[in-house]
Design a protein around this motif. Structure first.
Motif, PDB file in Angstrom:
ATOM      1  N   GLU A   1      -5.963   4.877 -10.777  1.00  0.00           N
ATOM      2  CA  GLU A   1      -6.430   3.735 -11.557  1.00  0.00           C
ATOM      3  C   GLU A   1      -5.261   2.988 -12.207  1.00  0.00           C
ATOM      4  OE1 GLU A   1      -9.254   5.291 -14.295  1.00  0.00           O
ATOM      5  OE2 GLU A   1     -10.911   5.293 -12.852  1.00  0.00           O
ATOM      6  N   LEU A   2      -4.318   3.719 -12.769  1.00  0.00           N
ATOM      7  CA  LEU A   2      -3.177   3.085 -13.433  1.00  0.00           C
ATOM      8  C   LEU A   2      -2.305   2.322 -12.435  1.00  0.00           C
ATOM      9  CD1 LEU A   2      -2.191   5.915 -15.930  1.00  0.00           C
ATOM     10  CD2 LEU A   2      -3.094   3.656 -16.532  1.00  0.00           C
ATOM     11  N   VAL A   3      -2.054   2.941 -11.284  1.00  0.00           N
ATOM     12  CA  VAL A   3      -1.196   2.287 -10.294  1.00  0.00           C
ATOM     13  C   VAL A   3      -1.856   1.033  -9.721  1.00  0.00           C
ATOM     14  CG1 VAL A   3      -0.198   2.530  -7.973  1.00  0.00           C
ATOM     15  CG2 VAL A   3       0.115   4.349  -9.674  1.00  0.00           C
ATOM     16  N   LEU A   4      -3.118   1.115  -9.339  1.00  0.00           N
ATOM     17  CA  LEU A   4      -3.778  -0.041  -8.725  1.00  0.00           C
ATOM     18  C   LEU A   4      -3.934  -1.194  -9.711  1.00  0.00           C
ATOM     19  CD1 LEU A   4      -6.509   1.541  -6.406  1.00  0.00           C
ATOM     20  CD2 LEU A   4      -4.092   1.063  -5.968  1.00  0.00           C
ATOM     21  N   GLN A   5      -4.287  -0.878 -10.955  1.00  0.00           N
ATOM     22  CA  GLN A   5      -4.425  -1.946 -11.947  1.00  0.00           C
ATOM     23  C   GLN A   5      -3.070  -2.557 -12.278  1.00  0.00           C
ATOM     24  OE1 GLN A   5      -7.216  -3.206 -12.858  1.00  0.00           O
ATOM     25  NE2 GLN A   5      -6.498  -4.646 -14.424  1.00  0.00           N
TER      26      GLN A   5
ATOM     27  N   ASP B   1       3.103  13.864  -9.761  1.00  0.00           N
ATOM     28  CA  ASP B   1       4.221  14.786  -9.965  1.00  0.00           C
ATOM     29  C   ASP B   1       4.606  14.863 -11.444  1.00  0.00           C
ATOM     30  OD1 ASP B   1       6.246  16.510  -8.706  1.00  0.00           O
ATOM     31  OD2 ASP B   1       7.682  15.008  -9.425  1.00  0.00           O
ATOM     32  N   LEU B   2       4.343  13.784 -12.184  1.00  0.00           N
ATOM     33  CA  LEU B   2       4.626  13.765 -13.621  1.00  0.00           C
ATOM     34  C   LEU B   2       3.510  14.383 -14.452  1.00  0.00           C
ATOM     35  CD1 LEU B   2       6.163  10.183 -13.911  1.00  0.00           C
ATOM     36  CD2 LEU B   2       7.374  12.346 -14.314  1.00  0.00           C
ATOM     37  N   GLY B   3       2.410  14.788 -13.793  1.00  0.00           N
ATOM     38  CA  GLY B   3       1.358  15.499 -14.499  1.00  0.00           C
ATOM     39  C   GLY B   3       0.025  14.787 -14.615  1.00  0.00           C
ATOM     40  N   LEU B   4      -0.079  13.515 -14.206  1.00  0.00           N
ATOM     41  CA  LEU B   4      -1.362  12.813 -14.270  1.00  0.00           C
ATOM     42  C   LEU B   4      -2.296  13.327 -13.183  1.00  0.00           C
ATOM     43  CD1 LEU B   4      -0.228   9.115 -14.876  1.00  0.00           C
ATOM     44  CD2 LEU B   4      -1.110  10.741 -16.562  1.00  0.00           C
ATOM     45  N   ASP B   5      -3.590  13.322 -13.468  1.00  0.00           N
ATOM     46  CA  ASP B   5      -4.522  13.723 -12.414  1.00  0.00           C
ATOM     47  C   ASP B   5      -4.715  12.572 -11.430  1.00  0.00           C
ATOM     48  OD1 ASP B   5      -6.588  11.936 -13.346  1.00  0.00           O
ATOM     49  OD2 ASP B   5      -7.257  13.446 -14.781  1.00  0.00           O
ATOM     50  N   GLU B   6      -5.376  12.855 -10.307  1.00  0.00           N
ATOM     51  CA  GLU B   6      -5.513  11.877  -9.226  1.00  0.00           C
ATOM     52  C   GLU B   6      -6.208  10.607  -9.687  1.00  0.00           C
ATOM     53  OE1 GLU B   6      -5.299  10.084  -5.527  1.00  0.00           O
ATOM     54  OE2 GLU B   6      -4.340  11.964  -6.151  1.00  0.00           O
ATOM     55  N   THR B   7      -7.277  10.758 -10.453  1.00  0.00           N
ATOM     56  CA  THR B   7      -8.046   9.581 -10.877  1.00  0.00           C
ATOM     57  C   THR B   7      -7.219   8.673 -11.779  1.00  0.00           C
ATOM     58  OG1 THR B   7     -10.141  10.777 -10.711  1.00  0.00           O
ATOM     59  CG2 THR B   7     -10.108   8.799 -12.080  1.00  0.00           C
ATOM     60  N   ALA B   8      -6.593   9.266 -12.791  1.00  0.00           N
ATOM     61  CA  ALA B   8      -5.785   8.474 -13.714  1.00  0.00           C
ATOM     62  C   ALA B   8      -4.612   7.820 -12.987  1.00  0.00           C
ATOM     63  CB  ALA B   8      -5.284   9.344 -14.857  1.00  0.00           C
TER      64      ALA B   8
ATOM     65  N   GLY C   1       4.092   9.913  -7.366  1.00  0.00           N
ATOM     66  CA  GLY C   1       5.029  10.120  -8.468  1.00  0.00           C
ATOM     67  C   GLY C   1       4.315  10.383  -9.779  1.00  0.00           C
ATOM     68  N   ALA C   2       3.212   9.676 -10.016  1.00  0.00           N
ATOM     69  CA  ALA C   2       2.433   9.889 -11.234  1.00  0.00           C
ATOM     70  C   ALA C   2       1.828  11.284 -11.252  1.00  0.00           C
ATOM     71  CB  ALA C   2       1.330   8.831 -11.344  1.00  0.00           C
TER      72      ALA C   2
ATOM     73  N   PHE D   1       0.841  -1.203   0.000  1.00  0.00           N
ATOM     74  CA  PHE D   1       0.000   0.000   0.000  1.00  0.00           C
ATOM     75  C   PHE D   1       0.874   1.250   0.000  1.00  0.00           C
ATOM     76  CE2 PHE D   1      -3.279  -2.637   2.556  1.00  0.00           C
ATOM     77  CZ  PHE D   1      -3.749  -3.214   1.392  1.00  0.00           C
ATOM     78  N   ALA D   2       1.950   1.233   0.800  1.00  0.00           N
ATOM     79  CA  ALA D   2       2.851   2.386   0.858  1.00  0.00           C
ATOM     80  C   ALA D   2       3.523   2.616  -0.491  1.00  0.00           C
ATOM     81  CB  ALA D   2       3.903   2.180   1.948  1.00  0.00           C
ATOM     82  N   PHE D   3       3.914   1.523  -1.163  1.00  0.00           N
ATOM     83  CA  PHE D   3       4.538   1.660  -2.478  1.00  0.00           C
ATOM     84  C   PHE D   3       3.534   2.201  -3.487  1.00  0.00           C
ATOM     85  CE2 PHE D   3       6.456   0.232  -6.474  1.00  0.00           C
ATOM     86  CZ  PHE D   3       7.778   0.591  -6.266  1.00  0.00           C
ATOM     87  N   MET D   4       2.267   1.750  -3.389  1.00  0.00           N
ATOM     88  CA  MET D   4       1.223   2.285  -4.270  1.00  0.00           C
ATOM     89  C   MET D   4       1.046   3.784  -4.034  1.00  0.00           C
ATOM     90  SD  MET D   4      -1.720  -0.633  -3.985  1.00  0.00           S
ATOM     91  CE  MET D   4      -1.302  -2.375  -4.033  1.00  0.00           C
ATOM     92  N   GLU D   5       1.038   4.168  -2.762  1.00  0.00           N
ATOM     93  CA  GLU D   5       0.920   5.597  -2.442  1.00  0.00           C
ATOM     94  C   GLU D   5       2.047   6.385  -3.092  1.00  0.00           C
ATOM     95  OE1 GLU D   5      -0.503   6.848   1.712  1.00  0.00           O
ATOM     96  OE2 GLU D   5       0.397   4.884   2.049  1.00  0.00           O
ATOM     97  N   ALA D   6       3.267   5.867  -2.968  1.00  0.00           N
ATOM     98  CA  ALA D   6       4.422   6.564  -3.527  1.00  0.00           C
ATOM     99  C   ALA D   6       4.327   6.644  -5.043  1.00  0.00           C
ATOM    100  CB  ALA D   6       5.709   5.851  -3.109  1.00  0.00           C
ATOM    101  N   MET D   7       3.862   5.575  -5.696  1.00  0.00           N
ATOM    102  CA  MET D   7       3.724   5.596  -7.157  1.00  0.00           C
ATOM    103  C   MET D   7       2.639   6.573  -7.599  1.00  0.00           C
ATOM    104  SD  MET D   7       4.246   1.772  -8.713  1.00  0.00           S
ATOM    105  CE  MET D   7       3.957   2.424 -10.362  1.00  0.00           C
TER     106      MET D   7
END
Length: 275
Positions: free
Chosen positions: A204-208, A194-201, A191-192, A182-188
């Motif tokens: 969804e990308l990290v969990l999938q 910070d790279l410009g993706l919105d929260e939803t995207a 990071g996403a 879960f902590a690694f997912m939070e960090a990813m």
């Protein structure tokens, strides 16, 4: 004849195990739950057709093949001491799923002449995809070990250890393990973002991706090292990221965290046992 089980405590883990047992064909008449909370008793009775009582009586315990101690660690001493005189001449298998309670403490509180199995399930067990470490003492028979395995397998996979001290390693690996991911997912996700993706995207990308990676690791037949190599092209984007992890000594960081968890498990066991 269907073996009978008594659960002491009707919380989430008991509910998960009962759900698994019923789906596995266990009769509701063979399962009894002891809990002071009337709402829990009513819910379990209506949803799973099991027997429920507010107080453990000698008749329930005398008929049980296994008794599952599923109360919070903080009240285990009180619960076990109260149960001791109720057992009379009954000697069922005792399964404890309370984290941090060593068998030496249970023997002191409940009695030394039982067969004990100490179990360490994790929170994904609530979804039937858990991982449980088990240790059986020398009194437990082959049949009792199999009964414990059958009960806990309804919540996921089982891994037996041959030394009780290794339960601390189980706690550090699968017990606390979901939180690491879960902590690694939070960090990813961060990071996403910070790279410009919105929260939803990002979410969804990290969990999938986490789900897909876990399924590949469990279903492909390849070990994680092989899978990592297969998706890492020399000089590519994945290699750049993995090189960054290596520069930060990810292996040492993870090992240190797991040792910290194991050491803390040992400390808590001593505190709970002394208490």
């Amino acid at each position: 004849m269907m073996q009978s089980i008594v659960f002491i405590g009707g919380g989430n883990m008991t509910t998960s195990l009962i759900s698994g047992l019923r789906h596995a064909g266990w009769s509701g008449d063979a399962i009894t739950v002891v809990d002071h909370n009337a709402d829990k008793r009513e819910r379990l009775s209506e949803q799973y057709g099991v027997q429920t009582v507010a107080q453990a009586e000698s008749s329930h315990l005398r008929a049980a093949d296994a008794v599952v101690l599923a109360v919070k660690p903080q009240v285990m001493a009180e619960t076990a001491r109260a149960l001791a005189p109720v057992f009379e001449d009954a000697r069922p298998l005792i399964l404890s799923i309370a984290a941090g309670i060593p068998l030496s403490a249970l023997r002191r509180w409940l009695g030394a002449d039982f067969a004990y199995v100490r179990c360490m399930p994790n929170t994904p067990s609530l979804l039937g995809v858990g991982a449980t470490g088990l240790y059986a003492d020398e009194v437990a028979t082959t049949e009792q070990r199999q009964l414990a395995d059958d009960i806990m397998a309804t919540a996921g996979i089982n891994a037996w250890v041959d030394d009780e001290s290794l339960i601390d390693a189980v706690i550090a690996t699968s017990g606390s393990g979901p939180a690491y991911f879960f902590a690694f997912m939070e960090a990813m996700i961060a990071g996403a973002r910070d790279l410009g993706l919105d929260e939803t995207a990002a979410r969804e990308l990290v969990l999938q991706t986490a789900l897909g990676a876990a399924r590949m690791a469990t279903e492909s037949g390849d070990d994680p090292a092989t899978l990592r190599a297969k998706v890492t092209s020399k000089g590519g984007t994945t290699a750049a990221a993995l090189n960054h992890f290596e520069a930060g000594d990810l292996d040492k960081l993870v090992a240190g965290a797991m040792h910290a968890a194991s050491d803390r498990a040992s400390e808590l066991a001593r505190d709970l046992s002394d208490g």
